[in-house]
Design a protein around this motif. Structure first.
Motif, PDB file in Angstrom:
ATOM      1  N   SER A  20       0.778  -0.850  -0.234  1.00 46.24           N
ATOM      2  CA  SER A  20       0.382  -0.058   0.403  1.00 46.24           C
ATOM      3  C   SER A  20       1.065   1.448   0.113  1.00 46.24           C
ATOM      4  N   SER A  21       0.395   2.491   0.353  1.00 45.10           N
ATOM      5  CA  SER A  21       0.917   3.183   0.174  1.00 45.10           C
ATOM      6  C   SER A  21       0.827   3.851   1.926  1.00 45.10           C
ATOM      7  N   THR A  22       1.359   5.353   1.626  1.00 47.36           N
ATOM      8  CA  THR A  22       1.412   5.429   3.961  1.00 47.36           C
ATOM      9  C   THR A  22       0.043   5.606   3.859  1.00 47.36           C
ATOM     10  N   TRP A  23      -0.392   5.043   5.571  1.00 50.23           N
ATOM     11  CA  TRP A  23      -1.187   5.023   6.280  1.00 50.23           C
ATOM     12  C   TRP A  23      -1.989   6.524   6.125  1.00 50.23           C
ATOM     13  N   SER A  24      -1.404   7.652   5.754  1.00 48.04           N
ATOM     14  CA  SER A  24      -1.617   9.098   5.649  1.00 48.04           C
ATOM     15  C   SER A  24      -3.155   9.385   4.827  1.00 48.04           C
ATOM     16  N   ILE A  25      -2.977   8.468   3.664  1.00 44.96           N
ATOM     17  CA  ILE A  25      -3.890   7.938   3.173  1.00 44.96           C
ATOM     18  C   ILE A  25      -5.064   7.394   3.306  1.00 44.96           C
ATOM     19  N   ARG A  26      -6.192   7.974   3.813  1.00 42.99           N
ATOM     20  CA  ARG A  26      -7.024   7.104   4.779  1.00 42.99           C
ATOM     21  C   ARG A  26      -7.718   6.260   3.895  1.00 42.99           C
ATOM     22  N   GLN A  27      -8.056   5.644   3.013  1.00 37.34           N
ATOM     23  CA  GLN A  27      -8.257   4.201   2.426  1.00 37.34           C
ATOM     24  C   GLN A  27      -7.709   3.663   2.780  1.00 37.34           C
ATOM     25  N   CYS A  28      -5.918   3.849   2.378  1.00 35.62           N
ATOM     26  CA  CYS A  28      -4.975   2.851   2.845  1.00 35.62           C
ATOM     27  C   CYS A  28      -5.100   2.495   4.536  1.00 35.62           C
ATOM     28  N   ALA A  29      -5.579   3.235   5.042  1.00 32.26           N
ATOM     29  CA  ALA A  29      -5.289   2.903   6.776  1.00 32.26           C
ATOM     30  C   ALA A  29      -6.401   1.620   6.987  1.00 32.26           C
ATOM     31  N   ASP A  30      -7.393   2.174   5.961  1.00 29.60           N
ATOM     32  CA  ASP A  30      -8.824   1.522   5.858  1.00 29.60           C
ATOM     33  C   ASP A  30      -8.338   0.402   5.822  1.00 29.60           C
ATOM     34  N   ARG A  31      -7.961   0.312   4.688  1.00 32.93           N
ATOM     35  CA  ARG A  31      -8.159  -1.050   4.009  1.00 32.93           C
ATOM     36  C   ARG A  31      -6.973  -1.700   5.146  1.00 32.93           C
ATOM     37  N   ARG A  32      -5.801  -1.125   5.689  1.00 31.85           N
ATOM     38  CA  ARG A  32      -4.896  -1.882   6.204  1.00 31.85           C
ATOM     39  C   ARG A  32      -5.872  -2.353   7.642  1.00 31.85           C
ATOM     40  N   ALA A  33      -6.797  -1.780   8.616  1.00 31.52           N
ATOM     41  CA  ALA A  33      -7.543  -1.920   9.290  1.00 31.52           C
ATOM     42  C   ALA A  33      -8.015  -3.578   8.949  1.00 31.52           C
ATOM     43  N   GLY A  34      -9.323  -3.329   8.216  1.00 34.36           N
ATOM     44  CA  GLY A  34      -9.468  -4.388   7.396  1.00 34.36           C
ATOM     45  C   GLY A  34      -8.925  -5.541   7.684  1.00 34.36           C
TER      46      GLY A  34
END
Length: 344
Positions: free
Chosen positions: A191-205
């Motif tokens: 993924s890209s940086t976790w500061s991108i909301r979509q990336c952080a949310d997909r990581r959380a999933g």
């Protein structure tokens, strides 16, 4: 000038003289044609068509303080996901008699802010924004001036602002759960940086799916962060990084563009997909199904998300007194193809 003289048509007054009607009648034909009798309207329209008259929109906009235009600022116009966003938003705009300005921030917060300031100067009626990271301060400047801004693919935290978003935590969960369901236990999330909301949310999933399966995140998940612009080249480089430390047996990429680069890198190194490594992307862009190994993906309802955002914006532009702010969340769905053992 006689009613048949069409040699000089400078403005609405000339159209009125040639058509033999009042200036108010011409104005109604241009703006409220339903208020004009059919025969009169047809006579005025015939003069306009015959003379090639084009009304001075700039003067009208100065009087009204707004235009029949909206702006759309996207993160990366080269990404087919944002191409679909733009197409659906444009459909909503044109259906309501608006024109759409498309602005590409190209992953640059400075460029994003500059485009928003330019849209203020152009006196657009409203703005659709797919923000990069933090909400830019200039967005609040727009809203303070009375210009509606609707967030696309990003949930608004303000109850007085509309937004359309996708439940990306659920999407990440869908992808990881699918990999686990086909027996993959060494999973990489690229993924890209976790500061991108979509990336952080997909990581959380992804992490949620592992915890539900009672698998340790530390032992069963490797996370690779690529540059903010998730390109095929970044995906190919991620494969090199994975090979250096041992390939996982399942890879989930935060978008399809990245996943297609990973697929190319894996195939170049003789890695079999899905036999050696199962691969899944996100967005379900059109080319995903046509890749050398048809790509499994988490499908976003992109057209619905974007078109609804456009409709909400235009409702707020045209009927502010009646408009009710909404923060809409759409659900993604899993599409299984060859890259994870499906039949594409």
């Amino acid at each position: 000038m006689s009613t048949t003289d069409t040699s000089v048509i400078h403005d609405i007054r000339d159209v009125a003289r040639v058509a033999g009607v009042s200036i108010g009648t011409v104005s109604n034909v241009l703006n409220r044609p339903h208020m004009v009798a059919d025969t009169t309207r047809e006579r005025v329209e015939e003069v306009i068509a015959r003379t090639g008259f084009v009304r001075n929109a700039s003067a009208r906009h100065l009087r009204q303080g707004r235009t029949r235009t909206i702006g759309l600022v996207v993160q990366d116009v080269m990404n087919p996901f944002f191409t679909e966003v733009a197409r659906a938003a444009e459909d909503a705009a044109t259906d309501s008699g608006y024109l759409l300005y498309l602005c590409n921030s190209a992953g640059s917060p400075e460029k994003e802010a500059a485009y928003l300031r330019a849209l203020v100067e152009q006196q657009v009626s409203g703005v659709l924004l797919t923000p990069l990271q933090e909400i830019p301060a200039v967005m609040n400047t727009l809203r303070a001036r009375g210009t509606p801004v609707v967030l696309v693919d990003r949930a608004s935290e303000q109850p007085d602002q509309c937004s359309t978003a996708v439940d990306d935590v659920h999407g990440g969960d869908l992808a990881a759960s699918h990999l686990l369901s086909i027996g993959r236990r060494r999973i990489a999330f690229i993924s890209s940086t976790w500061s991108i909301r979509q990336c952080a949310d997909r990581r959380a999933g992804v992490r949620r799916a592992l915890r539900r399966a009672r698998l340790s995140v530390r032992d069963h998940l490797r996370e690779l962060v690529v540059p903010e612009m998730m390109t095929p080249a970044a995906g190919e480089q991620a494969v090199e990084d994975l090979l250096a430390e041992g390939l996982p047996d399942g890879i989930f990429c935060a978008n399809d563009v990245l996943a297609l680069g990973v697929l190319r890198g894996l195939l170049r190194h003789g890695v079999k997909v899905p036999q050696d490594v199962a691969l899944i992307g996100y967005d379900d862009i059109e080319i995903a199904a046509a890749s050398p190994v048809a790509l499994s993906s988490v499908r976003q309802p992109t057209a619905a998300v974007s078109r609804r955002a456009g409709e909400l914006l235009l409702e707020e532009c045209d009927r502010p007194a009646e408009h009710r702010h909404q923060q809409l969340v759409f659900m993604p769905e899993l599409v299984i193809r060859e890259s994870t053992g499906g039949h594409g």
